[in-house]
Write an enzyme that holds these catalytic residues in place. Structure first.
Site, PDB file in Angstrom:
ATOM      1  N   GLY A 156      21.411 -34.930 -80.643  1.00 55.33           N
ATOM      2  CA  GLY A 156      20.616 -33.909 -81.306  1.00 55.33           C
ATOM      3  C   GLY A 156      19.411 -33.564 -80.455  1.00 55.33           C
ATOM      4  O   GLY A 156      19.434 -33.690 -79.230  1.00 55.33           O
ATOM      5  N   ARG A 157      18.332 -33.142 -81.109  1.00 55.01           N
ATOM      6  CA  ARG A 157      17.134 -32.749 -80.366  1.00 55.01           C
ATOM      7  C   ARG A 157      16.602 -33.889 -79.510  1.00 55.01           C
ATOM      8  O   ARG A 157      16.257 -33.706 -78.340  1.00 55.01           O
ATOM      9  CB  ARG A 157      16.050 -32.289 -81.336  1.00 55.01           C
ATOM     10  CG  ARG A 157      16.400 -31.076 -82.189  1.00 55.01           C
ATOM     11  CD  ARG A 157      15.273 -30.776 -83.164  1.00 55.01           C
ATOM     12  NE  ARG A 157      15.564 -29.676 -84.069  1.00 55.01           N
ATOM     13  CZ  ARG A 157      16.171 -29.806 -85.238  1.00 55.01           C
ATOM     14  NH1 ARG A 157      16.547 -31.014 -85.657  1.00 55.01           N
ATOM     15  NH2 ARG A 157      16.391 -28.757 -86.001  1.00 55.01           N
ATOM     16  N   ILE A 158      16.504 -35.087 -80.110  1.00 57.58           N
ATOM     17  CA  ILE A 158      15.947 -36.229 -79.379  1.00 57.58           C
ATOM     18  C   ILE A 158      16.912 -36.667 -78.281  1.00 57.58           C
ATOM     19  O   ILE A 158      16.493 -36.972 -77.157  1.00 57.58           O
ATOM     20  CB  ILE A 158      15.637 -37.380 -80.347  1.00 57.58           C
ATOM     21  CG1 ILE A 158      14.566 -36.948 -81.349  1.00 57.58           C
ATOM     22  CG2 ILE A 158      15.182 -38.621 -79.591  1.00 57.58           C
ATOM     23  CD1 ILE A 158      14.360 -37.913 -82.503  1.00 57.58           C
ATOM     24  N   ARG A 178      30.364 -36.158 -82.956  1.00 59.47           N
ATOM     25  CA  ARG A 178      31.676 -35.940 -83.576  1.00 59.47           C
ATOM     26  C   ARG A 178      32.435 -34.819 -82.888  1.00 59.47           C
ATOM     27  O   ARG A 178      33.655 -34.818 -82.854  1.00 59.47           O
ATOM     28  CB  ARG A 178      31.519 -35.658 -85.072  1.00 59.47           C
ATOM     29  CG  ARG A 178      31.264 -36.912 -85.884  1.00 59.47           C
ATOM     30  CD  ARG A 178      31.012 -36.591 -87.338  1.00 59.47           C
ATOM     31  NE  ARG A 178      29.717 -35.951 -87.531  1.00 59.47           N
ATOM     32  CZ  ARG A 178      29.208 -35.661 -88.713  1.00 59.47           C
ATOM     33  NH1 ARG A 178      29.892 -35.946 -89.813  1.00 59.47           N
ATOM     34  NH2 ARG A 178      28.025 -35.096 -88.819  1.00 59.47           N
ATOM     35  N   ILE A 234      16.888 -46.212 -81.305  1.00 60.27           N
ATOM     36  CA  ILE A 234      15.706 -45.549 -81.860  1.00 60.27           C
ATOM     37  C   ILE A 234      16.107 -44.639 -83.021  1.00 60.27           C
ATOM     38  O   ILE A 234      15.331 -43.785 -83.445  1.00 60.27           O
ATOM     39  CB  ILE A 234      14.944 -44.734 -80.799  1.00 60.27           C
ATOM     40  CG1 ILE A 234      15.867 -43.703 -80.150  1.00 60.27           C
ATOM     41  CG2 ILE A 234      14.302 -45.641 -79.776  1.00 60.27           C
ATOM     42  CD1 ILE A 234      15.128 -42.620 -79.425  1.00 60.27           C
ATOM     43  N   ARG A 236      18.132 -45.368 -86.545  1.00 56.42           N
ATOM     44  CA  ARG A 236      17.772 -45.976 -87.819  1.00 56.42           C
ATOM     45  C   ARG A 236      18.358 -47.386 -87.871  1.00 56.42           C
ATOM     46  O   ARG A 236      19.402 -47.673 -87.290  1.00 56.42           O
ATOM     47  CB  ARG A 236      18.323 -45.162 -88.998  1.00 56.42           C
ATOM     48  CG  ARG A 236      17.463 -43.957 -89.384  1.00 56.42           C
ATOM     49  CD  ARG A 236      16.137 -44.390 -90.003  1.00 56.42           C
ATOM     50  NE  ARG A 236      15.345 -43.282 -90.507  1.00 56.42           N
ATOM     51  CZ  ARG A 236      14.404 -42.652 -89.812  1.00 56.42           C
ATOM     52  NH1 ARG A 236      14.176 -42.991 -88.563  1.00 56.42           N
ATOM     53  NH2 ARG A 236      13.694 -41.673 -90.373  1.00 56.42           N
ATOM     54  N   GLU A 265      14.096 -53.417 -92.463  1.00 49.06           N
ATOM     55  CA  GLU A 265      12.712 -53.468 -91.990  1.00 49.06           C
ATOM     56  C   GLU A 265      11.735 -53.260 -93.160  1.00 49.06           C
ATOM     57  O   GLU A 265      12.082 -52.571 -94.115  1.00 49.06           O
ATOM     58  CB  GLU A 265      12.482 -52.419 -90.893  1.00 49.06           C
ATOM     59  CG  GLU A 265      12.763 -50.984 -91.281  1.00 49.06           C
ATOM     60  CD  GLU A 265      12.610 -50.020 -90.106  1.00 49.06           C
ATOM     61  OE1 GLU A 265      11.765 -49.113 -90.219  1.00 49.06           O
ATOM     62  OE2 GLU A 265      13.331 -50.156 -89.095  1.00 49.06           O
ATOM     63  N   HIS A 283       8.955 -49.835 -85.391  1.00 46.32           N
ATOM     64  CA  HIS A 283       9.246 -48.454 -85.805  1.00 46.32           C
ATOM     65  C   HIS A 283       8.077 -47.532 -85.451  1.00 46.32           C
ATOM     66  O   HIS A 283       7.494 -46.859 -86.312  1.00 46.32           O
ATOM     67  CB  HIS A 283       9.538 -48.390 -87.306  1.00 46.32           C
ATOM     68  CG  HIS A 283      10.380 -47.207 -87.697  1.00 46.32           C
ATOM     69  ND1 HIS A 283      11.298 -47.250 -88.712  1.00 46.32           N
ATOM     70  CD2 HIS A 283      10.454 -45.941 -87.202  1.00 46.32           C
ATOM     71  CE1 HIS A 283      11.898 -46.072 -88.835  1.00 46.32           C
ATOM     72  NE2 HIS A 283      11.390 -45.259 -87.908  1.00 46.32           N
ATOM     73  N   ILE A 284       7.782 -47.465 -84.150  1.00 41.65           N
ATOM     74  CA  ILE A 284       6.633 -46.684 -83.680  1.00 41.65           C
ATOM     75  C   ILE A 284       7.069 -45.535 -82.769  1.00 41.65           C
ATOM     76  O   ILE A 284       6.261 -45.025 -81.978  1.00 41.65           O
ATOM     77  CB  ILE A 284       5.607 -47.583 -82.954  1.00 41.65           C
ATOM     78  CG1 ILE A 284       6.259 -48.321 -81.765  1.00 41.65           C
ATOM     79  CG2 ILE A 284       4.986 -48.566 -83.934  1.00 41.65           C
ATOM     80  CD1 ILE A 284       5.260 -49.077 -80.894  1.00 41.65           C
TER      81      ILE A 284
END
Length: 331
Positions: A156-158, A178, A234, A236, A265, A283-284
């Protein structure tokens, strides 16, 4: 008439809420404690808007106790903390904050990838423990990056931002979604997930959590990877079987891992905590001042859109309600 109530579940930058002055009553959680289900229900009682963060679970049971709620504005791009289906059934809109955290999170992926592969945390602790008494030619050998193969699961974007950075390292980039994406700026090649895991020197996961992605990377997948590979998550927590990952690191079936997200978490699997070849951060991924302010700003913009009777710009479940019926009464 009374103004609509915006219940904020965690402490955020107070200046980011100033735009609500005169338009809505803002109810903050100044103690910044994680509220349990009963605490959330009390805090948000009578509210039309819930401005929340990714660590706050918004369940069907909670929504049943909040009959006045019309909008959940999540200050995150992911929204697996919210039962979106339940919100939709109840006519509650859900919004998120995409795009604004892309670059910071992509940077964090690289921080973890480099730190894990080049053994930064491990060697730093060794130094701090006073064990560096002499230099050696083979001291703390780590992973190469230039000219190696990077695999991205979740383009995706990241994922695309990570791929752009990889080209600066002269890396070959492959990815798995997919379905293949149109050829574009990412300059990466689609492959099957099996081929990606089997052939890549480094693997980065940028996958949202769902029932379908639960333990997407488990013991069989880890066993198929190169023993010299570095894995970064990074996306989930829950996408990786953390216990299986710790076992793979302990047995030498995987060289290193960098994790910013975890199952359950803020608790972290004790076997991962015991693994020196795992670089762990709390989770930063989006934790820079500019990015967090942009996330809050976009979440607030979503609320303002709704207050103005418009469709929020980042609506996750646009079919929840006709926008006009979700507009609060104002006086």
């Amino acid at each position: 008439m009374s103004r609509p109530v915006v219940a904020v579940t965690r402490r955020v930058f107070p200046e980011g809420l100033a735009v609500f002055e005169g338009r809505a009553e803002v109810r903050t959680n100044d103690a910044d404690v994680a509220l349990d289900a009963d605490g959330l229900a009390k805090h948000a009682a009578g509210a039309q808007v819930l401005l929340t963060t990714a660590d706050t679970p918004v369940t069907d049971a909670l929504l049943a106790q909040l009959p006045d709620l019309k909008l959940i504005a999540n200050i995150a791009v992911g929204y697996n903390n919210i039962d979106v289906a339940a919100a939709t059934r109840r006519g509650i809109l859900v919004t998120n904050t995409p795009d604004v955290l892309t670059e910071a999170t992509a940077d964090m992926a690289w921080a973890l990838l480099m730190a894990a592969g080049r053994r930064v945390s491990e060697s730093e602790q060794w130094l701090r423990d006073g064990k560096w008494t002499a230099w050696a030619f083979d001291l703390w050998l780590g992973a190469d990056y230039h000219g190696t193969r990077l695999g991205i699961i979740g383009m995706g974007r990241i994922g695309r931002a990570i791929a752009r950075r990889a080209h600066g390292f002269g890396m070959e980039v492959v990815y798995h979604n997919r379905r293949p994406l149109p050829i574009g700026e990412h300059g990466a090649t689609w492959v099957t997930r099996e081929e990606l895991l089997r052939t890549c020197d480094h693997v980065v996961l940028v996958v949202p959590y769902s029932a379908e992605s639960h333990h997407l990377i488990g013991a069989p997948e880890l066993a198929s990877m190169k023993p010299t590979a570095v894995l970064v998550n990074i996306g989930r927590g829950g996408v990786v079987d953390d216990a299986a990952l710790a076992a793979a690191l302990a047995s030498g079936k995987l060289a290193a891992a960098g994790l910013d997200v975890f199952e359950g978490e803020p608790k972290v699997h004790p076997d991962l905590l015991a693994q020196p070849r795992a670089v762990l951060t709390p989770h930063i991924g989006s934790a820079t001042p500019r990015t967090r302010r942009a996330m809050l700003g976009l979440a607030v913009d979503n609320v303002i859109d709704w207050l103005d009777g418009k469709a929020p710009r980042c609506t996750v479940n646009a079919d929840a309600l006709p926008v006009e019926t979700s507009t609060p009464q104002r006086g």
